[in-house]
Scaffold this motif. Structure first.
Motif, PDB file in Angstrom:
ATOM      1  N   PRO A 212      -6.509  -4.845  -2.606  1.00 46.69           N
ATOM      2  CA  PRO A 212      -6.600  -3.503  -3.180  1.00 46.69           C
ATOM      3  C   PRO A 212      -5.894  -2.465  -2.308  1.00 46.69           C
ATOM      4  CG  PRO A 212      -8.787  -4.506  -2.784  1.00 46.69           C
ATOM      5  CD  PRO A 212      -7.774  -5.265  -1.996  1.00 46.69           C
ATOM      6  N   ALA A 213      -5.089  -1.613  -2.932  1.00 36.17           N
ATOM      7  CA  ALA A 213      -4.432  -0.500  -2.229  1.00 36.17           C
ATOM      8  C   ALA A 213      -5.217   0.779  -2.514  1.00 36.17           C
ATOM      9  CB  ALA A 213      -2.992  -0.347  -2.687  1.00 36.17           C
ATOM     10  N   PHE A 253       3.723  -2.972  -1.182  1.00 36.52           N
ATOM     11  CA  PHE A 253       4.594  -1.879  -1.611  1.00 36.52           C
ATOM     12  C   PHE A 253       5.120  -2.134  -3.022  1.00 36.52           C
ATOM     13  CE2 PHE A 253       8.963  -0.032  -1.794  1.00 36.52           C
ATOM     14  CZ  PHE A 253       8.572   1.296  -1.877  1.00 36.52           C
ATOM     15  N   ASN A 254       5.524  -3.371  -3.305  1.00 37.39           N
ATOM     16  CA  ASN A 254       5.997  -3.699  -4.649  1.00 37.39           C
ATOM     17  C   ASN A 254       4.896  -3.521  -5.685  1.00 37.39           C
ATOM     18  OD1 ASN A 254       8.651  -4.259  -4.057  1.00 37.39           O
ATOM     19  ND2 ASN A 254       8.350  -6.449  -3.815  1.00 37.39           N
ATOM     20  N   ALA A 255       3.661  -3.864  -5.310  1.00 35.51           N
ATOM     21  CA  ALA A 255       2.542  -3.681  -6.238  1.00 35.51           C
ATOM     22  C   ALA A 255       2.341  -2.200  -6.545  1.00 35.51           C
ATOM     23  CB  ALA A 255       1.270  -4.282  -5.657  1.00 35.51           C
ATOM     24  N   VAL A 256       2.434  -1.355  -5.511  1.00 33.16           N
ATOM     25  CA  VAL A 256       2.307   0.088  -5.708  1.00 33.16           C
ATOM     26  C   VAL A 256       3.462   0.607  -6.558  1.00 33.16           C
ATOM     27  CG1 VAL A 256       2.326   2.340  -4.549  1.00 33.16           C
ATOM     28  CG2 VAL A 256       0.971   0.454  -3.600  1.00 33.16           C
ATOM     29  N   ALA A 261       5.403   2.645 -11.654  1.00 30.06           N
ATOM     30  CA  ALA A 261       6.440   2.547 -12.690  1.00 30.06           C
ATOM     31  C   ALA A 261       5.820   2.274 -14.056  1.00 30.06           C
ATOM     32  CB  ALA A 261       7.442   1.462 -12.329  1.00 30.06           C
ATOM     33  N   ALA A 262       4.829   1.375 -14.103  1.00 25.56           N
ATOM     34  CA  ALA A 262       4.204   1.027 -15.377  1.00 25.56           C
ATOM     35  C   ALA A 262       3.377   2.180 -15.928  1.00 25.56           C
ATOM     36  CB  ALA A 262       3.335  -0.211 -15.207  1.00 25.56           C
ATOM     37  N   ALA A 263       2.719   2.926 -15.038  1.00 19.22           N
ATOM     38  CA  ALA A 263       1.819   3.992 -15.478  1.00 19.22           C
ATOM     39  C   ALA A 263       2.529   5.322 -15.700  1.00 19.22           C
ATOM     40  CB  ALA A 263       0.690   4.173 -14.463  1.00 19.22           C
ATOM     41  N   TYR A 264       3.553   5.622 -14.877  1.00 18.96           N
ATOM     42  CA  TYR A 264       4.157   6.956 -14.895  1.00 18.96           C
ATOM     43  C   TYR A 264       5.669   6.957 -15.109  1.00 18.96           C
ATOM     44  CZ  TYR A 264      -0.414   8.093 -12.980  1.00 18.96           C
ATOM     45  OH  TYR A 264      -1.771   8.220 -12.791  1.00 18.96           O
TER      46      TYR A 264
END
Length: 417
Positions: A212-213, A253-256, A261-264
């Motif tokens: 989790p981030a 970092f890629n997950a963030v 990108a997917a959300a915003y």
């Protein structure tokens, strides 16, 4: 569980002599005299690691994990940790395992795996490297595979960039080479509810845990700004040049990046780039939080590292209200290897293994029988299976990285040329 490199009871000098990379880590966290060889040889011979860490009010067990992380960035230490004697590798192995593991739980999990391999007298070629070493070795292995027979029987790894790149692993996942062998009908309630579902509807991938981030907010650096509580808060103009991101921790970092990108969309990624202040390691950000002037107001970091912060200090943990961005720990298992690897899959998805993930490491497990210790409001954010299966994630990430980098350099007035 002891790490294979050093004991906390050893003298500071002995450990830093053996692993020189630890000198900078310790010096950056309050032990500046260690940069002097003379003082390191004199003072370092008089005090144990545990005593030194306690003198600076560090939790020795938690800081030990950071030291292991640094050591494993050294190739010679890594080769030692991955030797045949260490984790049962064999050129004529019956089962091949490849992947990367989060550093704070890697040692415990490898030792856990070694005991199981010994108990069952199996021949296993096990190449599980530390996340700090990056994913390039895994990328090269899969990219070089000409057919399914060239692949390992089982992959265990965090990160989206390799497994969801259609030009790399996509060649095989789309061809039905992998299937879910976990046998779970339902996952842990933290990952199987009305907000999130980690169970792949196409049954190609399994997920056994997540990194989790979350936010670590330095209240001394907010300067009147409200404490951010959601990911969208970090994208507001007032947080430009105020954010520390785990850029060097590529999986997280890629997950963030993918989550934003997917959300915003592209605008969200651009705003994230403008927000970047630094890319220090989370442990460095926590320990420098009390004294760093004009530092970042917010650090995005794995939940594990928030445990290192002093309760009385200015660094406060915030689990985002819209969910911690999850970097899943994927398990890929070959259909053709099913009978041979099923016992190993059962072991990796067992409650005993799940407890290693969710306990000190704070990497919640998908095992339905485990209590991850999370409250109802500690939810997760991720793109979801529909998004992952509909997009070439390798291309999405490459595009997002370009947008992020351009925005970061534009904010700082730099040139990318």
């Amino acid at each position: 569980m002891a790490n294979p490199y050093f004991s906390l009871s050893e003298k500071v000098f002995d450990v830093t002599e053996r692993y020189p990379a630890l000198i900078d880590l310790l010096a950056d966290n309050g032990f500046e005299p260690l940069r002097s060889d003379t003082l390191r040889k004199t003072l370092g011979k008089t005090i144990s690691l545990e005593s030194a860490l306690r003198s600076r009010h560090f939790d020795p067990a938690l800081f030990e994990q950071r030291m292991v992380d640094v050591i494993e960035q050294d190739s010679s230490a890594l080769l030692k940790a991955l030797s045949p004697e260490a984790i049962g590798r064999s050129e004529n192995a019956g089962i091949r395992i490849s992947g990367i593991l989060p550093c704070p739980i890697r040692v415990q999990l490898v030792e856990h795996l070694q005991r199981w391999i010994d108990e069952h007298q199996l021949s296993v070629d096990c190449n599980l490297q530390a996340a700090s070493m990056g994913v390039e070795h895994l990328r090269h292995e899969i990219a070089a595979a000409e057919n399914a027979g060239d692949l390992s029987d089982l992959y265990l790894s965090a990160g989206f960039s390799v497994f969801f790149d259609r030009s790399i692993m996509g060649r095989f996942t789309d061809a039905g080479v992998f299937t879910d062998l976990t046998g779970y009908e339902r996952l842990n309630r933290d990952f199987d509810n009305d907000r999130i579902d980690f169970k792949d509807p196409l049954h190609r991938f399994s997920i056994i845990g997540a990194v989790p981030a979350v936010f670590m907010v330095n209240e001394d650096q907010l300067a009147g700004r409200p404490r951010p509580e959601r990911w969208s808060d970090l994208l507001r103009p007032e947080f430009e040049n105020s954010l520390a991101l785990p850029v060097r921790d590529l999986d997280l970092f890629n997950a963030v990046l993918l989550g934003i990108a997917a959300a915003y969309g592209e605008d969200g990624v651009r705003r994230l780039g403008r927000a970047l202040h630094s890319d220090m390691h989370p442990a460095q950000m926590i320990q420098s939080g009390n004294r760093r002037q004009n530092g970042p107001a917010v650090t995005v970091m794995p939940y594990f590292f928030t445990q290192m912060a002093k309760e009385s200090g200015p660094m406060k943990t915030v689990w985002p209200k819209d969910g911690a961005i999850a970097s899943p720990i994927f398990l890929l298992t070959k259909v053709a290897s099913g009978d041979r690897i099923q016992p190993l899959v059962d072991f990796l998805t067992s409650e005993a293994t799940g407890r290693i993930f969710c306990a000190g490491g704070k990497f919640p497990t998908t095992n339905p029988g485990i209590d991850n210790g999370l409250s109802a409001d500690q939810t997760f954010l991720w793109p979801g299976w529909d998004y992952l299966h509909a997009h070439d994630i390798g291309a999405v990430l490459a595009h997002a990285e370009r947008i992020f980098a351009e925005a970061e350099h534009a904010e700082k007035g730099d040139s990318l040329s």
